[in-house]
Design a protein around this motif. Sequence first.
Motif, PDB file in Angstrom:
ATOM      1  N   GLU A  28       0.835  -1.193   0.000  1.00 36.46           N
ATOM      2  CA  GLU A  28       0.000   0.000   0.000  1.00 36.46           C
ATOM      3  C   GLU A  28       0.877   1.253   0.000  1.00 36.46           C
ATOM      4  OE1 GLU A  28      -3.207  -0.203  -0.280  1.00 36.46           O
ATOM      5  OE2 GLU A  28      -3.656  -2.278   0.318  1.00 36.46           O
ATOM      6  N   PRO A  29       0.298   2.410  -0.319  1.00 32.80           N
ATOM      7  CA  PRO A  29       1.094   3.652  -0.349  1.00 32.80           C
ATOM      8  C   PRO A  29       1.768   4.001   0.961  1.00 32.80           C
ATOM      9  CG  PRO A  29      -0.950   3.959  -1.550  1.00 32.80           C
ATOM     10  CD  PRO A  29      -1.056   2.617  -0.886  1.00 32.80           C
ATOM     11  N   ALA A  30       1.320   3.444   2.079  1.00 33.84           N
ATOM     12  CA  ALA A  30       1.932   3.741   3.369  1.00 33.84           C
ATOM     13  C   ALA A  30       3.325   3.142   3.527  1.00 33.84           C
ATOM     14  CB  ALA A  30       1.032   3.251   4.503  1.00 33.84           C
ATOM     15  N   LEU A  31       3.722   2.221   2.644  1.00 33.25           N
ATOM     16  CA  LEU A  31       5.052   1.614   2.753  1.00 33.25           C
ATOM     17  C   LEU A  31       6.133   2.667   2.583  1.00 33.25           C
ATOM     18  CD1 LEU A  31       4.761  -1.687   0.659  1.00 33.25           C
ATOM     19  CD2 LEU A  31       4.424  -1.378   3.117  1.00 33.25           C
ATOM     20  N   ASN A  32       7.179   2.548   3.403  1.00 31.23           N
ATOM     21  CA  ASN A  32       8.303   3.476   3.267  1.00 31.23           C
ATOM     22  C   ASN A  32       9.248   3.006   2.166  1.00 31.23           C
ATOM     23  OD1 ASN A  32      10.107   1.512   4.368  1.00 31.23           O
ATOM     24  ND2 ASN A  32       9.663   2.228   6.455  1.00 31.23           N
ATOM     25  N   GLU A  33      10.293   3.774   1.925  1.00 28.65           N
ATOM     26  CA  GLU A  33      11.209   3.483   0.819  1.00 28.65           C
ATOM     27  C   GLU A  33      11.847   2.107   0.945  1.00 28.65           C
ATOM     28  OE1 GLU A  33      15.137   5.499  -1.365  1.00 28.65           O
ATOM     29  OE2 GLU A  33      14.012   6.595   0.167  1.00 28.65           O
ATOM     30  N   GLN A  34      12.301   1.750   2.143  1.00 30.99           N
ATOM     31  CA  GLN A  34      12.947   0.453   2.340  1.00 30.99           C
ATOM     32  C   GLN A  34      11.953  -0.684   2.144  1.00 30.99           C
ATOM     33  OE1 GLN A  34      16.295  -0.319   2.848  1.00 30.99           O
ATOM     34  NE2 GLN A  34      15.441  -2.321   2.344  1.00 30.99           N
ATOM     35  N   GLN A  35      10.747  -0.522   2.638  1.00 27.97           N
ATOM     36  CA  GLN A  35       9.729  -1.556   2.479  1.00 27.97           C
ATOM     37  C   GLN A  35       9.361  -1.757   1.009  1.00 27.97           C
ATOM     38  OE1 GLN A  35       6.944   0.337   5.155  1.00 27.97           O
ATOM     39  NE2 GLN A  35       7.240  -1.233   6.745  1.00 27.97           N
ATOM     40  N   ARG A  36       9.313  -0.675   0.265  1.00 28.01           N
ATOM     41  CA  ARG A  36       9.025  -0.791  -1.166  1.00 28.01           C
ATOM     42  C   ARG A  36      10.140  -1.541  -1.880  1.00 28.01           C
ATOM     43  NH1 ARG A  36       5.645   4.570  -2.946  1.00 28.01           N
ATOM     44  NH2 ARG A  36       4.505   4.792  -0.991  1.00 28.01           N
ATOM     45  N   SER A  37      11.356  -1.235  -1.518  1.00 31.08           N
ATOM     46  CA  SER A  37      12.499  -1.929  -2.107  1.00 31.08           C
ATOM     47  C   SER A  37      12.474  -3.413  -1.764  1.00 31.08           C
ATOM     48  CB  SER A  37      13.800  -1.297  -1.605  1.00 31.08           C
ATOM     49  OG  SER A  37      14.928  -1.966  -2.125  1.00 31.08           O
ATOM     50  N   ASP A  38      12.087  -3.727  -0.546  1.00 30.75           N
ATOM     51  CA  ASP A  38      12.014  -5.128  -0.121  1.00 30.75           C
ATOM     52  C   ASP A  38      10.962  -5.887  -0.927  1.00 30.75           C
ATOM     53  OD1 ASP A  38      13.975  -4.636   1.754  1.00 30.75           O
ATOM     54  OD2 ASP A  38      12.580  -4.473   3.455  1.00 30.75           O
ATOM     55  N   VAL A  39       9.815  -5.258  -1.167  1.00 29.77           N
ATOM     56  CA  VAL A  39       8.758  -5.894  -1.965  1.00 29.77           C
ATOM     57  C   VAL A  39       9.260  -6.167  -3.376  1.00 29.77           C
ATOM     58  CG1 VAL A  39       6.507  -5.524  -3.054  1.00 29.77           C
ATOM     59  CG2 VAL A  39       6.831  -4.955  -0.642  1.00 29.77           C
ATOM     60  N   GLN A  40       9.886  -5.162  -3.978  1.00 28.08           N
ATOM     61  CA  GLN A  40      10.408  -5.332  -5.329  1.00 28.08           C
ATOM     62  C   GLN A  40      11.408  -6.487  -5.379  1.00 28.08           C
ATOM     63  OE1 GLN A  40      12.580  -1.973  -6.880  1.00 28.08           O
ATOM     64  NE2 GLN A  40      12.453  -2.707  -8.979  1.00 28.08           N
ATOM     65  N   SER A  41      12.307  -6.539  -4.430  1.00 20.88           N
ATOM     66  CA  SER A  41      13.341  -7.577  -4.418  1.00 20.88           C
ATOM     67  C   SER A  41      12.752  -8.967  -4.232  1.00 20.88           C
ATOM     68  CB  SER A  41      14.352  -7.294  -3.306  1.00 20.88           C
ATOM     69  OG  SER A  41      15.032  -6.086  -3.535  1.00 20.88           O
ATOM     70  N   ARG A  42      11.758  -9.086  -3.357  1.00 11.33           N
ATOM     71  CA  ARG A  42      11.193 -10.401  -3.071  1.00 11.33           C
ATOM     72  C   ARG A  42      10.553 -11.003  -4.324  1.00 11.33           C
ATOM     73  NH1 ARG A  42       9.662 -13.347   1.505  1.00 11.33           N
ATOM     74  NH2 ARG A  42      10.283 -11.654   2.897  1.00 11.33           N
ATOM     75  N   PHE A  43       9.800 -10.204  -5.062  1.00  8.65           N
ATOM     76  CA  PHE A  43       9.175 -10.710  -6.286  1.00  8.65           C
ATOM     77  C   PHE A  43      10.214 -10.944  -7.382  1.00  8.65           C
ATOM     78  CE2 PHE A  43       5.348  -9.185  -4.216  1.00  8.65           C
ATOM     79  CZ  PHE A  43       4.385 -10.091  -4.628  1.00  8.65           C
ATOM     80  N   ALA A  44      11.137  -9.997  -7.526  1.00  8.41           N
ATOM     81  CA  ALA A  44      12.156 -10.126  -8.576  1.00  8.41           C
ATOM     82  C   ALA A  44      13.024 -11.353  -8.345  1.00  8.41           C
ATOM     83  CB  ALA A  44      13.005  -8.862  -8.626  1.00  8.41           C
ATOM     84  N   ASP A  45      13.407 -11.597  -7.113  1.00  8.89           N
ATOM     85  CA  ASP A  45      14.252 -12.754  -6.802  1.00  8.89           C
ATOM     86  C   ASP A  45      13.549 -14.068  -7.115  1.00  8.89           C
ATOM     87  OD1 ASP A  45      16.182 -10.995  -5.951  1.00  8.89           O
ATOM     88  OD2 ASP A  45      15.849 -11.327  -3.807  1.00  8.89           O
ATOM     89  N   ALA A  46      12.224 -14.053  -7.056  1.00  3.36           N
ATOM     90  CA  ALA A  46      11.446 -15.252  -7.363  1.00  3.36           C
ATOM     91  C   ALA A  46      11.108 -15.365  -8.846  1.00  3.36           C
ATOM     92  CB  ALA A  46      10.159 -15.249  -6.538  1.00  3.36           C
ATOM     93  N   GLY A  47      11.506 -14.364  -9.628  1.00  3.30           N
ATOM     94  CA  GLY A  47      11.209 -14.387 -11.053  1.00  3.30           C
ATOM     95  C   GLY A  47       9.757 -14.083 -11.372  1.00  3.30           C
ATOM     96  N   ILE A  48       9.087 -13.358 -10.493  1.00  2.00           N
ATOM     97  CA  ILE A  48       7.672 -13.019 -10.676  1.00  2.00           C
ATOM     98  C   ILE A  48       7.553 -11.520 -10.916  1.00  2.00           C
ATOM     99  CG2 ILE A  48       5.390 -12.987  -9.591  1.00  2.00           C
ATOM    100  CD1 ILE A  48       6.403 -15.410  -7.912  1.00  2.00           C
ATOM    101  N   THR A  49       6.858 -11.146 -11.958  1.00  2.69           N
ATOM    102  CA  THR A  49       6.688  -9.743 -12.318  1.00  2.69           C
ATOM    103  C   THR A  49       5.546  -9.116 -11.527  1.00  2.69           C
ATOM    104  OG1 THR A  49       7.492 -10.109 -14.567  1.00  2.69           O
ATOM    105  CG2 THR A  49       6.135  -8.146 -14.201  1.00  2.69           C
ATOM    106  N   ILE A  50       5.802  -7.968 -10.929  1.00  2.00           N
ATOM    107  CA  ILE A  50       4.715  -7.163 -10.400  1.00  2.00           C
ATOM    108  C   ILE A  50       4.144  -6.379 -11.575  1.00  2.00           C
ATOM    109  CG2 ILE A  50       4.038  -5.326  -8.820  1.00  2.00           C
ATOM    110  CD1 ILE A  50       6.311  -6.175  -6.980  1.00  2.00           C
ATOM    111  N   VAL A  51       2.993  -6.802 -12.060  1.00  2.95           N
ATOM    112  CA  VAL A  51       2.397  -6.182 -13.239  1.00  2.95           C
ATOM    113  C   VAL A  51       1.911  -4.769 -12.908  1.00  2.95           C
ATOM    114  CG1 VAL A  51       0.599  -6.416 -14.997  1.00  2.95           C
ATOM    115  CG2 VAL A  51       1.776  -8.448 -14.136  1.00  2.95           C
TER     116      VAL A  51
END
Length: 295
Positions: free
Chosen positions: A80-103
């Motif tokens: 959600e928009p309430a996520l801070n910069e580090q949390q957003r980066s963590d979300v991106q990394s978790r999906f990317a590391d699994a080979g799953i695209t956040i559409v």
Amino acid sequence: MSTTRRSFLQASAAFAAGVATQNYLSAAQSVPAKEDAALTFGLVTYMWAADWDVPTLVANCKKTGVLGVELRTTHAHKVEPALNEQQRSDVQSRFADAGITIVGIGSNERYDDPDPAKVKKAIEDTKDFIRLSHDIGGSGVKVKPDSFHKDVPKEKTIEQIGKALNELGEYAAGFGQQIRLEVHGQCQELPTIKAIMDVATDENVFVCWNCNKADLGGDGLEHNFKLVNKRFGSTVHIHELESKEYPHQELFKMLVDSGYVGWLLLEAASKPEDRVAALAEQKKLFDAMVAKAKA
């Protein structure tokens, strides 16, 4: 916002807008060869994945061969928009590391309200989702046209929605994001969606087909498809593929023949005992239907 971040966004705005324009013009002016069509299976977290947190969502997507997800707001993933910069980066990394695209993000924002203050808030809230999608590696934000209102001419509501979409399309281009108008609600008839898109002329505003029963009304599916398919973006919503209530196979054929390249995102509302097994079965059905459409 840091100076580096601001400079990046300013420098990329023209490029992003140019890419959006090029994509829009290409879709409007040419039809790729049938073999160039690329339909990729993904998942909308509404409803089968509504109670899956990010680790569960990633794990279940990997198990079932789902390559991309649209993260619908208010769900257990809590992206959600309430996520801070580090949390957003963590979300991106978790999906990317699994080979799953956040559409992208599936917002619940709509711009039909007669109250200008509510429309303004919806626009500003959508901008929050645009920035969120950018920061987590998404490529767009789904929005809704929604409703008509008593004592408000339909033409006025259509124009209001279209103008809001133009503002958002221009803003989203600076973040490399699409605005994806879901075919939804009282506005779901395709002539209405076309009328909205005739106002929403910004090249970064696209249609997200939603496989509604209303698609079959009027002059039929093929006619309604052709009203808006040149404005399709990167996402189409599909539903349970074994259902007899919607001709998904016919839709797949039209998508392939038109050279569509994008995500077909499953938005399933049934209640199977084992959702992971059901999702895997939907992926098998999808692959078979795409192969038949290309045959």
